[in-house]
Motif scaffolding. Structure first.
Motif, PDB file in Angstrom:
ATOM      1  N   CYS A  12      12.881  54.468  41.111  1.00 28.16           N
ATOM      2  CA  CYS A  12      13.426  55.724  40.596  1.00 28.16           C
ATOM      3  C   CYS A  12      14.803  55.485  39.967  1.00 28.16           C
ATOM      4  N   CYS A  14      17.233  57.305  39.940  1.00 26.95           N
ATOM      5  CA  CYS A  14      18.324  57.919  40.716  1.00 26.95           C
ATOM      6  C   CYS A  14      18.918  56.954  41.735  1.00 26.95           C
ATOM      7  N   CYS A  24      11.633  61.227  42.592  1.00 29.33           N
ATOM      8  CA  CYS A  24      11.943  62.385  41.755  1.00 29.33           C
ATOM      9  C   CYS A  24      10.780  62.884  40.900  1.00 29.33           C
TER      10      CYS A  24
END
Ligand SMILES: [Zn+2]
Length: 134
Positions: A12, A14, A24
């Motif tokens: 991900c 993030c 996500c």
């Protein structure tokens, strides 16, 4: 951008260390709502990377939401996210704050955005309210 042959194995963006498909992605596709304020914050960071204005508007509280959001390709590249501090924002809370630093690069220059974001939860869904940039 090169196509990843196995997108479900992708980490991900993030920086959670989890696979995108388990982090996500379900929020961004609308498959499930972010369970915590931090999860929403992470998914919104991904939405900025993907220039997904619709998701950003959908997760922005109506009282502070801009009418439109232009995310044109201005050459800015997000490089990483670090959550520094959280208060509230849990599965049993109705509000919370998340302090984070997001690193980016634009025009060959590195920068960082440090913000304390406020979130509220209404009818089981978390919304971004506003943020204090420092
Ligand atoms: Zn994520």
């Amino acid at each position: 951008m090169a196509k990843n042959p196995n997108p479900s194995a992708e980490l991900c963006p993030c920086d959670s260390g989890r696979r995108f498909s388990a982090c996500c992605a379900p929020c961004l596709t609308g498959a499930s709502a972010a369970p915590t304020a931090a999860a929403l914050m992470r998914s919104r960071y991904c939405a900025y990377i993907r220039r997904d204005a619709a998701y950003l508007l959908r997760t922005w509280h109506p009282s502070t939401r801009p009418e439109t959001l232009e995310l044109e390709d201005d050459g800015l590249r997000w490089l990483g996210l670090k959550i520094l501090k959280q208060s509230g924002g849990g599965v049993d809370d109705s509000s919370g704050t998340v302090e984070f630093v997001a690193r980016y690069k634009v025009g060959g220059k590195a920068g960082r955005m440090h913000e304390i974001s406020r979130f509220v939860r209404e009818d089981g869904a978390w919304y971004y309210m506003d943020g204090e940039v420092s």
